[in-house]
Design an enzyme around this catalytic site. Structure first.
Site, mmCIF file in Angstrom:
data_model
loop_
_atom_site.group_PDB
_atom_site.id
_atom_site.type_symbol
_atom_site.label_atom_id
_atom_site.label_comp_id
_atom_site.label_asym_id
_atom_site.label_seq_id
_atom_site.Cartn_x
_atom_site.Cartn_y
_atom_site.Cartn_z
ATOM 1 N N ASP A 84 -0.291 0.193 -8.158
ATOM 2 C CA ASP A 84 1.076 0.956 -8.198
ATOM 3 C C ASP A 84 2.220 0.034 -7.466
ATOM 4 O OD1 ASP A 84 -0.724 1.793 -6.080
ATOM 5 O OD2 ASP A 84 0.550 3.098 -5.789
ATOM 6 N N GLU A 142 -0.081 -6.962 4.116
ATOM 7 C CA GLU A 142 -0.696 -6.293 2.941
ATOM 8 C C GLU A 142 -0.560 -7.142 1.828
ATOM 9 O OE1 GLU A 142 2.003 -3.767 1.420
ATOM 10 O OE2 GLU A 142 0.628 -2.296 0.596
HETATM 11 O O1 LIG Z 1 2.915 6.440 -1.247
HETATM 12 C C1 LIG Z 1 3.124 5.541 -2.180
HETATM 13 C C2 LIG Z 1 1.590 5.080 -2.730
HETATM 14 O O2 LIG Z 1 0.603 4.635 -1.424
HETATM 15 C C3 LIG Z 1 -0.667 4.273 -1.962
HETATM 16 O O3 LIG Z 1 -0.265 3.139 -2.600
HETATM 17 C C4 LIG Z 1 -0.149 1.984 -1.660
HETATM 18 O O4 LIG Z 1 -1.198 1.417 -1.158
HETATM 19 C C5 LIG Z 1 -2.271 0.930 -1.861
HETATM 20 C C6 LIG Z 1 -3.377 0.581 -1.032
HETATM 21 O O5 LIG Z 1 -3.635 1.463 0.047
HETATM 22 C C7 LIG Z 1 -1.884 -0.259 -2.755
HETATM 23 O O6 LIG Z 1 -3.005 -0.391 -3.636
HETATM 24 C C8 LIG Z 1 -0.837 0.448 -3.508
HETATM 25 O O7 LIG Z 1 -0.214 -0.555 -4.440
HETATM 26 C C9 LIG Z 1 0.529 0.890 -2.690
HETATM 27 O O8 LIG Z 1 1.400 1.335 -3.558
HETATM 28 C C10 LIG Z 1 -1.344 5.347 -2.585
HETATM 29 O O9 LIG Z 1 -2.564 4.811 -2.918
HETATM 30 C C11 LIG Z 1 -0.506 5.671 -3.652
HETATM 31 O O10 LIG Z 1 -1.081 6.866 -4.378
HETATM 32 C C12 LIG Z 1 0.853 6.264 -3.204
HETATM 33 O O11 LIG Z 1 1.507 6.787 -4.250
#
Ligand SMILES: OC[C@H]1O[C@H](O[C@H]2O[C@H](CO)[C@@H](O)[C@H](O)[C@H]2O)[C@H](O)[C@@H](O)[C@@H]1O
Length: 406
Positions: A137, A334
């Site tokens: 995402d 990250e």
């Molecule tokens: O709050 C925004 C999003 O946060 C998380 O996603 C983010 O962290 C992930 C890894 O832990 C990464 O794969 C992802 O690309 C990031 O955007 C969460 O998983 C999302 O559901 C949430 O919308």
């Protein structure tokens, strides 16, 4: 480190015990979305490192429970068009969401501004939640690939895509479940999961393999076509070994594909996509540690000397990128920027997406620890793209391991 790994596995297994799957995050509002199904491969890696079969036996029912959750909630039947008979099953990330993501409420509300019907809004929100389920995402991978919606998040259509990496992950799950059952001596279950694994390989070949390009692609269910655009996920079946064991040609075709797409010319890691003008983080000039690691591991485990050397070069390159960035900012990130701007010595964090890049990320640390373990001895001052001395590098490794381990 084994204790830490076991602790992480136990946390995730607790989630499966309580919810049947691992929610996208540890908060109640994540209960309608999963994580990619990687718990079983994690336990397998833990087992390979420790030989701790007692732990595996204890946790094993939960591995199967998560697998069955995916089977019940994320699988569909692929039928033969003429006979209507089921040929195999396929999996998709398919979270249902009737409202904006609570953690990004404003963004999701603003996004649907102008959409007239509730059905249209719900479609966008469900596709957004499903893209969050993929871990990617967000990325142009989930958006319209042609026409007026290109690059526009409102064209998001995760539900129409069969993601090649998810098929690969389910393949690994089936193979590992069969292997564990073999160790436990339950041969009926071995036959069951081996049969599933074989059918999953058929799904991979039928839905994702592109004979002309010599690579696997996401499959577009609506258009009944491959989404034949480069994303690093196209190489994940190599890591998953989701093709015939005796096939020695496919890994070379994957290598040729990556070369042809130009992604091996990047000297700071393998780009996630070639959509460099996208504002999404799983595009742009970003390289993501877990994906880079899967590509390296895919080549490393081929047993082919040439491809194993490719893996080694990618690994030493990636370690140097992490090191050079650490040297200037004293942090692990990250994601990393693959842009050649500034020359090979200027390595820095990636960017874009909905939030500031995060420091000290678990997957970055995990990947670097594994690569140091496997390739640390190969790092020399003459490693590709290296201008730093061996001594500085040695200090980095020691300091970094000390920081992580103690
Ligand atoms: O709050 C925004 C999003 O946060 C998380 O996603 C983010 O962290 C992930 C890894 O832990 C990464 O794969 C992802 O690309 C990031 O955007 C969460 O998983 C999302 O559901 C949430 O919308």
């Amino acid at each position: 480190m084994h204790k830490t790994a076991q602790g992480i596995i136990l946390n995730l297994a607790y989630m499966v015990d309580h919810h049947g799957f691992i929610p996208n995050g540890g908060r109640v509002y994540y209960l309608s979305r999963s994580q990619p199904p990687l718990l079983t491969p994690m336990v397998y890696e833990y087992f390979l490192s420790t030989g701790d079969l007692d732990f595996v036996e204890k946790i094993f029912p939960l591995l199967e429970k998560e697998f069955i959750w995916f089977l019940n909630n994320r699988a569909s039947s692929y039928k033969d068009e003429e006979t209507g008979e089921e040929k195999f099953i396929y999996f998709q990330y398919r979270a249902k969401m009737k409202f904006p993501r609570p953690e990004s409420y404003r963004e999701d509300l603003e996004l649907v501004h102008g959409l007239k019907t509730e059905a249209e809004r719900v479609r966008v929100w469900s596709n957004i939640a499903s893209a969050a389920e993929t871990g990617w995402d967000f990325s142009t991978r989930w958006f319209a690939q042609s026409g007026p919606g290109v690059g526009d998040m409102r064209s998001i259509r995760t539900w129409s895509i069969v993601p090649v990496d998810l098929t690969a992950f389910m393949c690994i799950n089936m193979r590992i479940l069969a292997s564990f059952y073999e160790i436990f001596g339950n041969f009926k279950k071995v036959a069951h999961y081996t049969k599933m694994y074989e059918r999953m390989k058929l799904a991979m070949k039928t839905l994702h393999w592109n004979e002309t390009d010599g690579i696997w692609y996401d499959y577009d269910l609506e258009k009944k076509l491959h989404s034949n655009t480069y994303y690093v996920s196209n190489a994940v079946p190599l890591y998953a070994k989701c093709y015939n064991d005796e096939d020695e040609v496919t890994p070379h075709l994957v290598y040729k594909y990556l070369k042809r797409e130009g992604v091996l010319n990047f000297t700071k890691g393998i780009p996630t996509s070639l959509a460099m003008t996208s504002i999404q983080q799983w595009d742009k000039e970003n390289a993501w540690p877990p994906m880079v690691h899967m590509v390296i591991d895919g080549f490393r485990t081929t047993g082919d000397p040439k491809l194993m050397k490719v893996a080694e070069n990618m690994a030493t390159q990636w370690m140097m990128v992490n090191y050079k960035s650490y040297r200037s900012g004293y942090a692990m990130f990250e994601k990393y920027n693959v842009s050649m701007f500034g020359g090979d010595d200027e390595c820095s964090a990636g960017s874009g997406g909905e939030y500031e890049v995060q420091k000290g990320f678990g997957w970055t640390n995990g990947v670097i620890l594994d690569l140091l373990d496997k390739y640390g001895a190969k790092l020399t001052s003459s490693s590709p793209n290296t201008s730093s001395s061996r001594v500085i590098l040695f200090v980095f490794i020691v300091c970094y391991l000390k920081k992580i381990l103690y």
